[in-house]
Design a protein around this motif. Structure first.
Motif, short mmCIF file in Angstrom:
data_model
loop_
_atom_site.label_atom_id
_atom_site.label_comp_id
_atom_site.label_asym_id
_atom_site.label_seq_id
_atom_site.Cartn_x
_atom_site.Cartn_y
_atom_site.Cartn_z
N MET A 1 0.93 -0.80 -0.11
CA MET A 1 -0.17 0.03 -0.03
C MET A 1 0.39 1.26 -0.01
N LEU A 2 1.84 1.32 0.69
CA LEU A 2 2.97 2.43 0.54
C LEU A 2 3.32 2.90 -0.42
N ALA A 3 4.28 1.52 -1.50
CA ALA A 3 4.51 1.98 -2.17
C ALA A 3 3.46 1.92 -2.90
N LEU A 4 2.51 1.52 -3.34
CA LEU A 4 1.50 2.30 -4.83
C LEU A 4 1.42 3.76 -3.68
N TYR A 5 1.21 4.50 -2.97
CA TYR A 5 0.92 5.19 -2.85
C TYR A 5 1.55 6.49 -3.24
N GLN A 6 3.05 5.98 -2.83
CA GLN A 6 4.23 7.14 -3.09
C GLN A 6 4.70 6.91 -4.73
N CYS A 7 3.92 5.91 -5.17
CA CYS A 7 3.42 6.15 -6.69
C CYS A 7 2.82 6.95 -7.19
N GLY A 8 2.11 7.50 -6.40
CA GLY A 8 0.87 8.21 -7.14
C GLY A 8 -0.53 7.08 -7.44
N ARG A 9 -0.52 6.05 -6.54
CA ARG A 9 -1.58 5.15 -7.23
C ARG A 9 -2.67 4.47 -6.16
N GLN A 10 -3.06 5.73 -5.09
CA GLN A 10 -3.61 5.79 -4.60
C GLN A 10 -5.11 4.52 -4.17
N GLY A 11 -5.46 5.38 -5.38
CA GLY A 11 -6.52 3.87 -5.32
C GLY A 11 -6.41 2.53 -5.85
N GLU A 12 -5.44 1.92 -5.99
CA GLU A 12 -4.38 0.93 -6.37
C GLU A 12 -4.44 -0.20 -4.53
N ALA A 13 -4.48 1.81 -3.67
CA ALA A 13 -3.66 1.54 -2.83
C ALA A 13 -4.73 0.72 -1.87
N LEU A 14 -5.76 1.58 -2.19
CA LEU A 14 -6.54 1.37 -1.23
C LEU A 14 -7.44 0.28 -1.73
N ALA A 15 -7.57 -0.30 -2.43
CA ALA A 15 -7.73 -1.65 -3.65
C ALA A 15 -7.30 -2.78 -2.45
N CYS A 16 -6.14 -2.45 -2.05
CA CYS A 16 -5.28 -3.38 -1.60
C CYS A 16 -5.75 -3.67 -0.10
N TYR A 17 -6.07 -2.73 0.41
CA TYR A 17 -6.80 -2.81 1.60
C TYR A 17 -8.30 -3.65 2.07
N ARG A 18 -8.67 -2.85 0.44
CA ARG A 18 -9.60 -4.23 0.50
C ARG A 18 -9.94 -5.33 -0.21
N ARG A 19 -8.88 -5.80 -0.09
CA ARG A 19 -8.69 -6.97 -0.85
C ARG A 19 -7.66 -7.97 0.49
N VAL A 20 -6.80 -7.07 1.51
CA VAL A 20 -6.38 -7.86 2.81
C VAL A 20 -7.65 -8.39 3.43
N SER A 21 -8.32 -6.77 3.66
CA SER A 21 -9.65 -7.13 4.45
C SER A 21 -10.33 -8.28 4.48
N SER A 22 -10.99 -8.34 3.16
CA SER A 22 -11.43 -9.42 2.90
C SER A 22 -11.05 -10.53 3.17
N LEU A 23 -10.20 -10.89 3.21
CA LEU A 23 -8.82 -11.96 2.89
C LEU A 23 -8.64 -12.59 4.16
N LEU A 24 -8.63 -11.90 5.05
CA LEU A 24 -8.77 -11.22 6.40
C LEU A 24 -10.06 -12.49 7.58
N ALA A 25 -11.25 -11.42 6.47
CA ALA A 25 -12.17 -12.20 6.94
C ALA A 25 -12.82 -13.37 6.47
N GLU A 26 -12.59 -13.25 6.16
CA GLU A 26 -12.64 -15.24 5.56
C GLU A 26 -11.56 -16.58 5.37
N GLU A 27 -10.44 -15.72 5.96
CA GLU A 27 -9.89 -17.13 6.26
C GLU A 27 -9.61 -17.22 7.62
#
Length: 979
Positions: free
Chosen positions: A199-225
């Motif tokens: 997320m930090l690397a994406l943010y520093q590359c100016g790709r904030q939307g993808e960084a936030l998408a990462c958070y949604r994805r890992v949140s879903s993974l943690l909830a499911e697993e």
């Protein structure tokens, strides 16, 4: 002097004696050695060794058998290596002779360097340590016998990766480390620290939307697993990115502390270092990360550097495959510190329509101009006053157009430098041309080091590591480099074959190919071209018939494609759909196709020179070539139709991301439809579908949408009346959004006179939108409600939702309290029911707008802030233009004229950036003028202008708005009013 041993556990068990392998054929003997090495220097009790070698089922007389194995080990490795003790056995090895010792030492040194603020040194040490790993530890031995050892080793490796990523981020290389982080998060999906770093690397590359998408994805993974929420550190990173904090928190240490260690026993490791807080925000730009080592070219790099210092336009020319692009990218990377506003790459290889050059460069620079003005004007305004290096790559098919644009931009922006690559020079004033030669070659009858030989050795090491070690001083390898004229692409294609052929065999086969070619004088451009053509011909001949056919068909793709597209376009007439993946994989292994890892599904791309070769082969059969292009345009016709059908639904954001990746292919499909007889209606439908998905506002610009709609409707051949009417409605909608009143008036008039289509849902929608945005007429509310009902009756869910949104918006601006609240509630309910993230963001905005105009302005702040956060997470460049403006209105209504004026200035900058004209949007302009006037009355003209100027000077209006809201809410009651 005794023999020198080296023992390797970080992979299959290996033993080297004086650099040569020692083979232990008996598995039990190897297990015994691994058990002793795991506790090297310590006495391992006999009982422990018996358990290790045989597990739960030792044979009778196991101790005697173990003693026999020890004797055999001594015979194989020397009597002094394994010593006997009363309780058991021990093996004594030097710390440098055991890879686990060396790895641990390098990790400790790397962690210490990181702690001392030396990320570059830390990265070198940690990379060296990770380089000792050859696979899974002891992978050739039964894992159950080392179940207490292997997890600890794996955990140490994972921890080293974490530290290494911290070091790379600490040295300002977020883009370089992103591919590695994608792999790490896929391999360790529940490891929160890797997700935080990604997320930090994406943010520093100016790709904030993808960084936030990462958070949604890992949140879903943690909830499911695990049924768990993200840890506090990951949540903190998420909040910082949501609010666009200039320095995201250093979550690495927080996440590591909160995260359980997946090891069977405690692992001795250095303390994790929170480097992120010390990381300077990455310089702006979009240069891709290098995926292979860069070899040689020092003299050319130095020359490019000098040319860029004294010339504002530098062109690298040379034949295809000679390495122009790679040289330009490395030179740009070296020059980056000298350009405060970044280095930006515009790859023009996939651009077939010259009229879209300006828009393509605007896209590359991140300029999302929504207005009707020429894209070149928007780019020039964007670059004016900035210090930028613009890399224009693959310009040979657009030489005249690029020359005109480059001169225009250079005249408008004194701080701009342009570095271009082209097979042909531009021939304009002040251009400095550097002809890129092949790599330096070994002298005749010499194997002295040369760039070409270094490249061959490096690339061969990837597919034939054992053989590659001898190429550095191999006469046949040197001759091969000379025969290939030092052309990098030719050398790389030949290197792939060294996994199955010797250098001598490759030379023999190339000689056969070259005999078919003429032999112009050495060093001439024609010789280079024919050398490369010969190597590609040879690579083509070594492919199977299916691989050759797929190569040719893949050449119709502009840029890259995913597997679904490859199967849809390339299958048939000799290739079954289920064969495409295997053929693609084979072409990847032959270095014909490149795999692009984007964090989503893999994408496949032909290097431009390879693609052009495939295209020439394909066009040798015109009917077949036309058939493949028809399938290509058909695939994107179906794809955009599906996107439009699923718009305003749960798949909405996924479609936006998928369509963004397909921009070059969409343009190629539209251009083919424009020029191929009878296909204009298909092209119009593609453009209409993309307008219905609001793609032009997200993936490109509304101006490009108008370009295609106007160009395709003017193409030869009659359009079906319904298609023509729909295209006119879409043109009118785009012109309305741009604030282009004259064009909107013309297109809306055409909709009214469209005969039987004048009363269809699209025509009603345009009529209502025109009355709303241009005239501010209350009658538009009824028209938009009728359009909504008509769309719903026709099953057009996405279009109906857009009509609902505009109906609710019009009711808020022009209606009375209860109808406005009813329309807003209806819109919010639809957005929630549809599960559409983009629609939800606008539902929050509409709720805030309705509260502001018909309820309690203090209750507008919450939904407006939520809308802005969601829009930023989606990388929506259109919504925040209006949201920041509406927050300014709300702050003015709440008695904060200073902040209202400041945000009006920020919103004005956002409109100028996107090219929107507020005066063309009557209801917005009315409330804007009222808020501005109130702020001026409260502050005085001078103070109001100063606050406006502060907001206008803000580079990030969204962050400013979120910061002001965050500042005000704690200082006031829940209503946001001054206390």
């Amino acid at each position: 002097m005794g023999a020198q041993y080296e023992f390797r556990l970080l992979g299959p068990l290996e033993i080297l004696r004086d650099g040569l392998p020692v083979h232990l054929p008996a598995t039990r003997q190897r297990i015994l050695l691994a058990a002793l090495l795991n506790d090297a220097g310590a006495i391992v009790p006999v009982g422990t060794l018996v358990d290790r070698v045989w597990g739960d089922s030792p044979p009778g007389g196991a101790r005697n058998t173990l003693q026999n194995y020890v004797l055999r080990l001594r015979r194989a490795l020397g009597p002094e290596l394994v010593r006997t003790h009363g309780r058991g056995y021990a093996i004594d090895v030097a710390p440098t002779a055991l890879d686990t010792f060396r790895f641990a030492a390098l990790v400790r040194e790397g962690a210490a360097a990181l702690e001392a603020g030396e990320p570059a040194r830390a990265a070198v040490l940690l990379r060296e340590g990770l380089g000792l790993w050859r696979g899974e530890p002891l992978s050739d031995l039964p894992g159950e016998l080392f179940a207490d050892v292997l997890p600890a080793l794996v955990e140490q490796r994972v921890h080293a990766h974490e530290l290494c990523v911290d070091a790379e981020l600490g040295r300002g290389r977020p883009a370089d480390v992103l591919p590695e982080l994608c792999t790490l998060t896929e391999t360790h999906p529940l490891r929160e620290r890797f997700w935080a770093q990604r997320m930090l690397a994406l943010y520093q590359c100016g790709r904030q939307g993808e960084a936030l998408a990462c958070y949604r994805r890992v949140s879903s993974l943690l909830a499911e697993e695990l049924g768990a929420d993200p840890g506090s550190g990951l949540r903190a990173m998420h909040r910082r990115i949501l609010t666009a904090a200039p320095e995201p928190v250093a979550v690495a240490q927080q996440v590591a502390v909160a995260e359980p260690v997946a090891a069977a026993e405690p692992v001795a490791a250095a303390e994790p270092v929170a480097v992120a807080a010390r990381v300077r925000a990455a310089a702006p730009g979009n240069l891709p990360a290098e995926t292979t080592t860069f070899v040689g070219r020092e003299s050319q790099l130095a020359l490019v550097q000098r040319l860029l210092e004294r010339s504002r336009l530098v062109t690298l020319t040379g034949v295809g495959g000679v390495g122009k692009t790679r040289l330009a990218l490395r030179a740009a990377l070296r020059a980056a510190p000298g350009f405060a506003d970044g280095v930006w790459l515009a790859d023009l290889a996939s651009l077939s329509e010259p009229a879209l050059l300006d828009r393509a460069v605007a896209d590359a620079l991140g300029v999302r101009d929504q207005s009707a003005r020429p894209a070149a004007d928007a780019v020039a305004d964007h670059l004016r006053g900035r210090s930028v290096l613009l890399v224009l790559d693959n310009c040979e098919h657009l030489v005249d157009e690029v020359a005109v644009l480059a001169l225009r931009l250079l005249r408008a922006a004194p701080g701009l430098r342009v570095l271009a690559t082209s097979r042909e020079r531009f021939g304009v004033p002040s251009e400095h041309v550097l002809v890129v030669p092949g790599l330096t070659l070994p002298e005749a009858h010499s194997t002295a080091p040369s760039e070409a030989l270094r490249l061959l050795t490096d690339r061969a090491a990837g597919c034939a590591p054992a053989a590659a070690r001898c190429y550095a001083d191999s006469a046949p390898a040197a001759e091969l480099c000379r025969r290939l004229d030092g052309i990098p692409l030719a050398i790389e294609l030949a290197a792939v074959r060294l996994s199955s052929l010797s250098v001598e065999q490759v030379l023999d086969r190339l000689e056969d190919r070259f005999r078919l070619l003429a032999a112009p004088r050495a060093g001439s451009p024609h010789r280079y071209q024919q050398t490369l053509r010969g190597v590609i011909d040879w690579s083509h001949s070594l492919c199977t018939p299916g691989e050759r056919l797929l190569w040719q068909r893949l050449s119709v793709f502009a840029g890259s494609c995913d597997l679904e597209a490859a199967e849809s376009v390339c299958a048939g007439d000799g290739i079954a759909s289920h064969e495409v993946l295997d053929l693609l994989t084979a072409l990847v292994h032959k270095s014909i196709v490149v795999v692009e890892e984007t964090g989503g599904p893999a994408r496949y791309r032909l290097l431009e020179t390879i693609r052009q070769y495939g295209m020439r082969r394909l066009e040798e059969q015109p009917a077949a070539a036309t058939g493949v292009r028809l399938r290509h345009s058909g695939h994107y016709h179906r794809t955009t139709a599906r996107a439009a059908a699923e718009w305003c639904g749960p798949a909405e954001v996924g479609w936006l991301l998928a369509l963004r990746a397909e921009v070059p292919n969409i343009r190629a499909a539209l251009e083919f439809c424009r020029t191929h007889p009878g296909l204009a209606p298909v092209g119009v439908e593609i453009a209409v579908h993309l307008t219905r998905t609001r793609f032009w506002f997200f993936g490109c610009t509304p101006g490009e949408g108008r370009h295609w709609l106007e160009t395709l409707t003017a193409a030869r051949g009659e359009l079906p009346a319904e298609v023509a009417a729909l295209a006119t409605a879409m043109k009118a909608w785009i012109a309305l959004c741009q604030g282009d009143r004259p064009a909107a008036r013309e297109f809306a008039g055409a909709c009214r006179s469209a005969g039987p289509f004048a009363t269809t849902a699209p025509a009603l929608y345009i009529e209502g939108a025109y009355d709303f945005l241009v005239h501010g007429s209350p009658g538009c509310v009824g028209l938009l409600a009728r359009a909504r009902d008509a769309f719903r009756a026709g099953g057009a869910t996405g279009d109906a939702h857009m009509a609902t949104m505009l109906w609710a918006m019009a009711a808020a601006f022009l209606g009375t309290r209860e109808p406005a609240r009813l329309a807003c509630r209806t819109y919010v309910a639809e957005a929630e029911a549809n599960g559409a993230e983009w629609a939800r963001s606008w539902a929050h905005w509409c709720t805030g707008l309705t509260e502001l105009l018909h309820g309690d302005p203090s209750r507008a702040i919450g939904p407006l802030r939520e809308a802005l956060v969601r829009q930023r997470a989606l990388a929506d460049s259109w919504g925040p233009v209006w949201n920041v403006e509406t927050i300014a209105w709300t702050l003015g209504a709440l008695g904060h004229p200073r902040y209202a004026a400041r945000l009006l200035g920020a919103a004005d900058r956002l409109r100028r950036t996107t090219g929107v004209t507020l005066t063309g949007l009557q209801p917005f302009h009315t409330v804007h003028s009222r808020t501005e006037s109130a702020a001026r009355d409260a502050l005085g003209a001078d103070v109001c202008a100063a606050e406006w100027g502060r907001g206008s000077a803000s580079a990030d209006g969204v962050a400013l708005a979120l910061a002001l809201v965050a500042e005000l809410v704690p200082q006031s009651g829940a209503d946001g009013r001054p206390s």
